[in-house]
Scaffold this motif. Structure first.
Motif, PDB file in Angstrom:
ATOM      1  N   THR A  24       0.851  -1.178   0.000  1.00  0.00           N
ATOM      2  CA  THR A  24       0.000   0.000   0.000  1.00  0.00           C
ATOM      3  C   THR A  24       0.891   1.234   0.000  1.00  0.00           C
ATOM      4  OG1 THR A  24      -0.026   0.150   2.406  1.00  0.00           O
ATOM      5  CG2 THR A  24      -1.753  -1.216   1.375  1.00  0.00           C
ATOM      6  N   ARG A  25       0.310   2.382  -0.226  1.00  0.00           N
ATOM      7  CA  ARG A  25       1.059   3.632  -0.163  1.00  0.00           C
ATOM      8  C   ARG A  25       1.674   3.802   1.224  1.00  0.00           C
ATOM      9  NH1 ARG A  25      -1.269   9.348  -2.057  1.00  0.00           N
ATOM     10  NH2 ARG A  25      -1.200   8.195  -3.996  1.00  0.00           N
ATOM     11  N   LYS A  26       0.927   3.457   2.251  1.00  0.00           N
ATOM     12  CA  LYS A  26       1.412   3.579   3.628  1.00  0.00           C
ATOM     13  C   LYS A  26       2.600   2.646   3.878  1.00  0.00           C
ATOM     14  CE  LYS A  26      -0.332   3.492   8.362  1.00  0.00           C
ATOM     15  NZ  LYS A  26      -1.514   3.266   9.201  1.00  0.00           N
ATOM     16  N   SER A  27       2.509   1.425   3.389  1.00  0.00           N
ATOM     17  CA  SER A  27       3.616   0.470   3.545  1.00  0.00           C
ATOM     18  C   SER A  27       4.857   0.946   2.806  1.00  0.00           C
ATOM     19  CB  SER A  27       3.222  -0.907   3.014  1.00  0.00           C
ATOM     20  OG  SER A  27       2.185  -1.458   3.769  1.00  0.00           O
ATOM     21  N   MET A  41      13.312   1.354  15.741  1.00  0.00           N
ATOM     22  CA  MET A  41      11.871   1.232  15.560  1.00  0.00           C
ATOM     23  C   MET A  41      11.188   1.021  16.901  1.00  0.00           C
ATOM     24  SD  MET A  41      11.356  -1.094  12.138  1.00  0.00           S
ATOM     25  CE  MET A  41      12.432  -2.438  12.625  1.00  0.00           C
ATOM     26  N   THR A  42       9.940   1.462  16.970  1.00  0.00           N
ATOM     27  CA  THR A  42       9.112   1.185  18.138  1.00  0.00           C
ATOM     28  C   THR A  42       8.661  -0.273  18.060  1.00  0.00           C
ATOM     29  OG1 THR A  42       7.035   1.742  17.047  1.00  0.00           O
ATOM     30  CG2 THR A  42       8.246   3.567  18.127  1.00  0.00           C
ATOM     31  N   PRO A  43       8.143  -0.828  19.152  1.00  0.00           N
ATOM     32  CA  PRO A  43       7.625  -2.206  19.071  1.00  0.00           C
ATOM     33  C   PRO A  43       6.538  -2.374  18.000  1.00  0.00           C
ATOM     34  CG  PRO A  43       7.934  -1.588  21.353  1.00  0.00           C
ATOM     35  CD  PRO A  43       8.163  -0.334  20.534  1.00  0.00           C
ATOM     36  N   ALA A  44       5.668  -1.394  17.856  1.00  0.00           N
ATOM     37  CA  ALA A  44       4.611  -1.484  16.839  1.00  0.00           C
ATOM     38  C   ALA A  44       5.209  -1.460  15.432  1.00  0.00           C
ATOM     39  CB  ALA A  44       3.613  -0.344  17.008  1.00  0.00           C
ATOM     40  N   GLN A  45       6.209  -0.613  15.204  1.00  0.00           N
ATOM     41  CA  GLN A  45       6.870  -0.563  13.902  1.00  0.00           C
ATOM     42  C   GLN A  45       7.591  -1.869  13.609  1.00  0.00           C
ATOM     43  OE1 GLN A  45       9.198   2.972  14.673  1.00  0.00           O
ATOM     44  NE2 GLN A  45       8.030   4.145  13.165  1.00  0.00           N
ATOM     45  N   THR A  46       8.223  -2.430  14.627  1.00  0.00           N
ATOM     46  CA  THR A  46       8.918  -3.707  14.461  1.00  0.00           C
ATOM     47  C   THR A  46       7.943  -4.800  14.065  1.00  0.00           C
ATOM     48  OG1 THR A  46      10.601  -3.056  16.060  1.00  0.00           O
ATOM     49  CG2 THR A  46      10.382  -5.412  15.616  1.00  0.00           C
ATOM     50  N   ASP A  47       6.783  -4.841  14.704  1.00  0.00           N
ATOM     51  CA  ASP A  47       5.761  -5.837  14.358  1.00  0.00           C
ATOM     52  C   ASP A  47       5.307  -5.668  12.913  1.00  0.00           C
ATOM     53  OD1 ASP A  47       5.868  -6.925  16.897  1.00  0.00           O
ATOM     54  OD2 ASP A  47       4.058  -5.903  17.602  1.00  0.00           O
ATOM     55  N   TRP A  48       5.062  -4.428  12.510  1.00  0.00           N
ATOM     56  CA  TRP A  48       4.603  -4.163  11.144  1.00  0.00           C
ATOM     57  C   TRP A  48       5.693  -4.538  10.144  1.00  0.00           C
ATOM     58  CZ3 TRP A  48       3.504   1.299   8.756  1.00  0.00           C
ATOM     59  CH2 TRP A  48       2.864   1.147   7.530  1.00  0.00           C
ATOM     60  N   PHE A  49       6.928  -4.175  10.442  1.00  0.00           N
ATOM     61  CA  PHE A  49       8.033  -4.515   9.543  1.00  0.00           C
ATOM     62  C   PHE A  49       8.156  -6.028   9.404  1.00  0.00           C
ATOM     63  CE2 PHE A  49      12.671  -5.084   8.715  1.00  0.00           C
ATOM     64  CZ  PHE A  49      12.674  -4.563   7.434  1.00  0.00           C
ATOM     65  N   ASN A  50       8.080  -6.752  10.513  1.00  0.00           N
ATOM     66  CA  ASN A  50       8.154  -8.215  10.457  1.00  0.00           C
ATOM     67  C   ASN A  50       7.031  -8.792   9.611  1.00  0.00           C
ATOM     68  OD1 ASN A  50      10.490  -8.459  11.967  1.00  0.00           O
ATOM     69  ND2 ASN A  50       9.408  -8.643  13.894  1.00  0.00           N
ATOM     70  N   THR A  51       5.845  -8.211   9.695  1.00  0.00           N
ATOM     71  CA  THR A  51       4.723  -8.660   8.868  1.00  0.00           C
ATOM     72  C   THR A  51       5.028  -8.440   7.391  1.00  0.00           C
ATOM     73  OG1 THR A  51       3.118  -8.216  10.623  1.00  0.00           O
ATOM     74  CG2 THR A  51       2.271  -8.291   8.370  1.00  0.00           C
ATOM     75  N   LEU A  52       5.578  -7.274   7.058  1.00  0.00           N
ATOM     76  CA  LEU A  52       5.918  -6.985   5.662  1.00  0.00           C
ATOM     77  C   LEU A  52       7.014  -7.922   5.152  1.00  0.00           C
ATOM     78  CD1 LEU A  52       5.871  -3.080   5.761  1.00  0.00           C
ATOM     79  CD2 LEU A  52       4.140  -4.599   4.767  1.00  0.00           C
ATOM     80  N   VAL A  53       7.987  -8.213   6.005  1.00  0.00           N
ATOM     81  CA  VAL A  53       9.069  -9.138   5.637  1.00  0.00           C
ATOM     82  C   VAL A  53       8.496 -10.525   5.360  1.00  0.00           C
ATOM     83  CG1 VAL A  53      11.127 -10.323   6.520  1.00  0.00           C
ATOM     84  CG2 VAL A  53      10.894  -7.861   6.830  1.00  0.00           C
ATOM     85  N   GLU A  54       7.611 -10.986   6.223  1.00  0.00           N
ATOM     86  CA  GLU A  54       7.003 -12.310   6.033  1.00  0.00           C
ATOM     87  C   GLU A  54       6.162 -12.353   4.763  1.00  0.00           C
ATOM     88  OE1 GLU A  54       4.934 -13.347   9.631  1.00  0.00           O
ATOM     89  OE2 GLU A  54       6.751 -13.103  10.826  1.00  0.00           O
ATOM     90  N   ARG A  55       5.362 -11.325   4.525  1.00  0.00           N
ATOM     91  CA  ARG A  55       4.534 -11.279   3.316  1.00  0.00           C
ATOM     92  C   ARG A  55       5.367 -11.296   2.043  1.00  0.00           C
ATOM     93  NH1 ARG A  55       0.205  -6.561   4.831  1.00  0.00           N
ATOM     94  NH2 ARG A  55      -0.963  -7.752   6.386  1.00  0.00           N
ATOM     95  N   ALA A  56       6.541 -10.699   2.110  1.00  0.00           N
ATOM     96  CA  ALA A  56       7.426 -10.654   0.942  1.00  0.00           C
ATOM     97  C   ALA A  56       8.211 -11.952   0.774  1.00  0.00           C
ATOM     98  CB  ALA A  56       8.401  -9.482   1.073  1.00  0.00           C
ATOM     99  N   GLY A  57       8.061 -12.882   1.718  1.00  0.00           N
ATOM    100  CA  GLY A  57       8.759 -14.156   1.624  1.00  0.00           C
ATOM    101  C   GLY A  57      10.222 -14.067   2.003  1.00  0.00           C
ATOM    102  N   LEU A  58      10.598 -13.064   2.783  1.00  0.00           N
ATOM    103  CA  LEU A  58      11.986 -12.870   3.149  1.00  0.00           C
ATOM    104  C   LEU A  58      12.302 -13.311   4.575  1.00  0.00           C
ATOM    105  CD1 LEU A  58      12.521  -9.367   1.515  1.00  0.00           C
ATOM    106  CD2 LEU A  58      13.187 -11.602   0.618  1.00  0.00           C
ATOM    107  N   ALA A  59      11.322 -13.821   5.285  1.00  0.00           N
ATOM    108  CA  ALA A  59      11.538 -14.226   6.672  1.00  0.00           C
ATOM    109  C   ALA A  59      12.534 -15.361   6.774  1.00  0.00           C
ATOM    110  CB  ALA A  59      10.210 -14.614   7.333  1.00  0.00           C
ATOM    111  N   SER A  60      12.568 -16.235   5.789  1.00  0.00           N
ATOM    112  CA  SER A  60      13.520 -17.357   5.818  1.00  0.00           C
ATOM    113  C   SER A  60      14.949 -16.898   5.582  1.00  0.00           C
ATOM    114  CB  SER A  60      13.139 -18.402   4.771  1.00  0.00           C
ATOM    115  OG  SER A  60      13.207 -17.843   3.480  1.00  0.00           O
ATOM    116  N   ASP A  61      15.116 -15.646   5.120  1.00  0.00           N
ATOM    117  CA  ASP A  61      16.441 -15.075   4.886  1.00  0.00           C
ATOM    118  C   ASP A  61      16.948 -14.359   6.131  1.00  0.00           C
ATOM    119  OD1 ASP A  61      16.355 -15.959   2.288  1.00  0.00           O
ATOM    120  OD2 ASP A  61      15.575 -14.075   1.508  1.00  0.00           O
ATOM    121  N   GLY A  62      16.372 -14.667   7.283  1.00  0.00           N
ATOM    122  CA  GLY A  62      16.794 -14.016   8.510  1.00  0.00           C
ATOM    123  C   GLY A  62      16.082 -12.703   8.741  1.00  0.00           C
TER     124      GLY A  62
END
Length: 66
Positions: A24-27, A41-62
């Motif tokens: 999204t534009r916000k993301s 990052m704040t805890p909320a920003q960290t959670d959102w970033f982790n969600t974006l990383v997982e959605r992009a399929g990059l979570a397995s890359d650390g």
């Protein structure tokens, strides 16, 4: 939650933006901010970033728990 360097966060943000999937534009704005701003990052920003990383399929890359 493990602490990661600004460079790793920047690289992951760039990778997500390059993929361009389901952003999204916000993301996109948030990821752009992470590329240039080394402020921790704040805890909320960290959670959102982790969600974006997982959605992009990059979570397995650390990318999880950034």
């Amino acid at each position: 939650m493990a602490e990661h360097t600004f460079e790793k966060r920047r690289a992951l943000s760039l990778a997500i933006l390059t993929k361009g999937e389901r952003l999204t534009r916000k993301s996109g704005s948030f990821l752009g901010q992470l590329i240039v701003d080394p402020t921790p990052m704040t805890p909320a920003q960290t959670d959102w970033f982790n969600t974006l990383v997982e959605r992009a399929g990059l979570a397995s890359d650390g990318g999880a728990d950034v």
